[in-house]
Design a protein around this motif. Structure first.
Motif, short mmCIF file in Angstrom:
data_model
loop_
_atom_site.label_atom_id
_atom_site.label_comp_id
_atom_site.label_asym_id
_atom_site.label_seq_id
_atom_site.Cartn_x
_atom_site.Cartn_y
_atom_site.Cartn_z
N THR A 173 43.93 30.67 34.80
CA THR A 173 43.84 31.95 34.09
C THR A 173 44.35 33.09 34.97
O THR A 173 45.14 33.93 34.53
N ALA A 174 43.89 33.11 36.23
CA ALA A 174 44.27 34.20 37.13
C ALA A 174 45.77 34.17 37.43
O ALA A 174 46.42 35.21 37.50
N PRO B 171 48.84 37.95 34.83
CA PRO B 171 49.83 39.04 34.81
C PRO B 171 50.95 38.79 33.78
O PRO B 171 51.43 39.73 33.16
N ALA C 189 49.69 39.37 30.21
CA ALA C 189 49.67 40.81 29.92
C ALA C 189 51.05 41.28 29.50
O ALA C 189 51.20 42.10 28.59
N GLN C 190 52.09 40.74 30.15
CA GLN C 190 53.46 41.16 29.84
C GLN C 190 53.99 40.51 28.56
O GLN C 190 54.77 41.12 27.82
N SER D 116 47.84 44.63 23.52
CA SER D 116 46.78 44.44 24.51
C SER D 116 45.59 43.67 23.93
O SER D 116 44.89 42.97 24.65
N ALA E 167 46.51 40.04 24.23
CA ALA E 167 46.41 39.67 25.65
C ALA E 167 44.95 39.44 26.02
O ALA E 167 44.59 38.43 26.64
N ALA E 168 44.08 40.37 25.62
CA ALA E 168 42.66 40.27 25.95
C ALA E 168 42.04 39.02 25.35
O ALA E 168 41.27 38.30 26.00
N LEU F 275 43.30 35.93 27.28
CA LEU F 275 42.71 35.88 28.62
C LEU F 275 41.25 35.48 28.56
O LEU F 275 40.76 34.70 29.39
N LYS F 276 40.53 35.97 27.56
CA LYS F 276 39.12 35.61 27.41
C LYS F 276 38.99 34.13 27.04
O LYS F 276 38.16 33.41 27.59
N THR G 72 38.59 37.97 38.85
CA THR G 72 39.83 38.31 38.14
C THR G 72 39.78 37.82 36.70
O THR G 72 40.09 38.56 35.77
N ALA G 73 39.35 36.56 36.52
CA ALA G 73 39.33 35.98 35.17
C ALA G 73 38.31 36.69 34.28
O ALA G 73 38.56 36.92 33.10
N ALA H 75 39.82 40.12 33.46
CA ALA H 75 41.18 40.14 32.90
C ALA H 75 41.25 40.67 31.46
O ALA H 75 42.10 41.53 31.17
N PRO H 76 40.39 40.19 30.54
CA PRO H 76 40.52 40.69 29.17
C PRO H 76 40.31 42.20 29.08
O PRO H 76 40.96 42.89 28.29
N ALA I 193 43.32 44.11 30.49
CA ALA I 193 44.40 44.16 29.49
C ALA I 193 44.14 45.30 28.50
O ALA I 193 45.07 45.99 28.09
N GLN I 194 42.87 45.50 28.15
CA GLN I 194 42.54 46.55 27.18
C GLN I 194 42.55 47.95 27.80
O GLN I 194 42.89 48.92 27.14
N SER J 159 51.30 47.51 29.62
CA SER J 159 51.23 46.10 30.03
C SER J 159 51.73 45.89 31.46
O SER J 159 51.28 44.99 32.16
N GLU J 160 52.65 46.75 31.92
CA GLU J 160 53.13 46.61 33.31
C GLU J 160 52.01 46.90 34.30
O GLU J 160 51.85 46.20 35.31
N ALA K 143 48.78 46.66 33.67
CA ALA K 143 47.83 45.55 33.54
C ALA K 143 48.30 44.38 34.39
O ALA K 143 47.52 43.79 35.16
N ALA K 144 49.59 44.04 34.28
CA ALA K 144 50.13 42.90 35.02
C ALA K 144 50.02 43.12 36.52
O ALA K 144 49.64 42.22 37.28
N LEU L 17 46.35 42.78 37.59
CA LEU L 17 45.91 41.38 37.51
C LEU L 17 46.50 40.56 38.64
O LEU L 17 45.83 39.71 39.23
N LYS L 18 47.75 40.83 38.97
CA LYS L 18 48.39 40.10 40.07
C LYS L 18 47.74 40.48 41.41
O LYS L 18 47.46 39.62 42.25
N GLY M 234 44.24 38.85 41.50
CA GLY M 234 44.29 37.38 41.50
C GLY M 234 44.89 36.81 42.76
O GLY M 234 44.51 35.73 43.22
#
Lengths: 309, 309
Positions: free
Chosen positions: A90-91, A95, A98-99, A104, A107-108, A111-112, B90-91, B94-95, B98-99, B104-105, B107-108, B111-112, B115
């Motif tokens: 997941t981790a 990223p 998300a892209q 969003s 994406a959420a 990810l969940k 991170t996991a 993550a959701p 994202a919100q 999204s950039e 968010a990415a 997250l990166k 993670g």
């Protein structure tokens, strides 16, 4: 039809496939098919697969063997315990999800779904094991088991040097722990092709890596160590990529040799899920099981017939 | 000023704080302050903190004690190995990231950053330990150590029943493994307040949970087991939330008792990072260290003076 993961063996070029993991309990792969099961499958195959596919492409591909090696250092054994592997997965993808997601909220949701499912990575892991095991199949003169699979009635193995022939015998029923409301009386015979994990040297074979799994499959952490130690007796090698910190980073026991199984009278150990014996219910527990010894006897006799020694 | 995590002890109502983790190597907390360090801090304190704050709010808050308990079942010890905890963190977020992210950039990127940093969760974990340890401070008649901290020159402890007084003595230099290009000659004296983890019963005290840590701090997996076993000799309790699968789910040794330290002549074991002795370089390794015995002797004498026995 359902979208699948594509796992490629980069060394040998062969590929293996698996669908997306549905989670625990009421799931199609354990025989459940109620409306909620179908609804989840539609979502997995629809929005989820589309975004996940794009995310994996953006990532350039995930090295599942490396991820699995890391997960074995984080208390997973890769078959019945994939908690660490699933959050790693997941981790690593987060990223890119998300892209890749159209918005969003999607994406959420993805990810969940991936992060909450402690089996997310099991399906890519099984396909990874399949891609490794297939590369070991059809080696002239090899006594190594290249497939183990069960259908709830029979347990079958294939041996590398014996081509496409299956050696089968009736399955046992796993011993283990049951989800609330279920008992051993509900259990189906051993079922599924997830034993490709043990075939590739993880799962029950790497149980020493996963002491906490005993809360899920029964037994004690010492049993987990002993399970792995026993498997060294029937395998040909210690895995170069999959090492076990608890055993001073010894490689996991890999490559079941039918000669050693027969000689030591020791069958492989398998960690597995338990399905309900009636269609429509789903997974009802998890536990330990072994294949019937007959299949190894039969395979060894076939080997002697074919190769004449 | 920098944005901080707020950790609340839900039982006692007290709070503790920590900044965002910068990762390994050239980082401000180990004394580096080059332009790239400052640039990263600006990003952490800017876009990252804003989105992370919103994400944590959306999540309703993350239960770090529960996350840590899970991570101890996944090969972390919570101080020098937070690989599992950081991907869990991170996991879980993550959701919500994202919100919460403006696009999204961003968010990415967040997250990166979370993670890929195997220390992401260390700072919330330290603040969580601080919130637990502070609740144990100022208990009349208690001989339990409620703080341990080092400044590169002195090692200091506070004892629950002895109020705000610090007992200090010169620090040792950690023994361990160095990042490429550095040796023991580069090491600063033991430094930092991360020893709040050992104070709360994790880190060096829970090392049995983390056999793979020896590749980072030196030693063998057996040493890791022995480290935890030794700490039971100087602690008052076994932790109810933090259990160690490798020791049959025994609770981690918790609550250093200055009487036991002196009686057994055994100082606490600490897993720690190693800073360069010169300002501006950063973290150069990781290893093991112990506090000077004098501080426990001194504290015990002060205790006898205050309480008259």
């Amino acid at each position: 039809s359902m979208s699948v993961y594509i796992l490629e063996n980069k060394t040998h070029g062969n590929k293996a496939f698996s669908n997306l993991n549905e989670g625990y309990g009421k799931v199609l792969r354990y025989g459940a098919y109620s409306e909620e099961v179908l609804e989840r499958l539609r979502w997995l195959n629809g929005g989820m697969a589309a975004t996940l596919g794009k995310a994996i492409e953006l990532s350039g591909g995930i090295d599942i063997r490396a991820l699995l090696a890391e997960a074995l250092h984080m208390g997973d054994e890769g078959h019945n315990r994939n908690k660490a592997g699933s959050v790693l997965y997941t981790a690593k993808l987060a990223p890119f999800i998300a892209q890749a997601a159209p918005d969003s909220e999607t994406a959420a949701k993805i990810l969940k779904s991936l992060g909450d499912n402690a089996l997310s990575v099991l399906n890519p892991v099984m396909a990874c094991c399949k891609a490794m095991a297939d590369a070991a199949h059809n080696v002239e003169g090899s006594t190594i088991v290249s497939t183990m699979a069960r259908n709830g009635t029979d347990f079958g193995i294939r041996v590398s040097g014996l081509g496409e022939r299956w050696f089968t015998a009736p399955v046992a029923t796993p011993k283990g722990l049951y989800f609330p409301g279920f008992t051993e009386a509900d259990a189906s015979g051993d079922i599924g092709d997830s034993t490709i994990t043990e075939t590739a040297g993880i799962g029950g074979f790497a149980m020493a890596s996963a002491p906490a799994i005993v809360t899920f499959v029964s037994g004690t952490p010492k049993d987990a160590i002993n399970a792995t130690l026993e498997m060294y007796e029937i395998t040909i090698a210690e895995h170069k990529a999959f090492t076990i910190p608890q055993l001073d980073f010894r490689g996991s026991p890999t490559g079941i040799d039918i000669r050693k199984v027969v000689e030591t009278n020791t069958t492989p150990r398998i960690n597995t899920g338990i399905a309900h014996k009636e269609a429509g219910v789903g997974q009802v527990g998890a536990g330990l099981v072994r294949p019937p010894m007959e299949v190894f006897h039969e395979a060894l006799m076939a080997f002697a017939e074919k190769y004449g020694f």
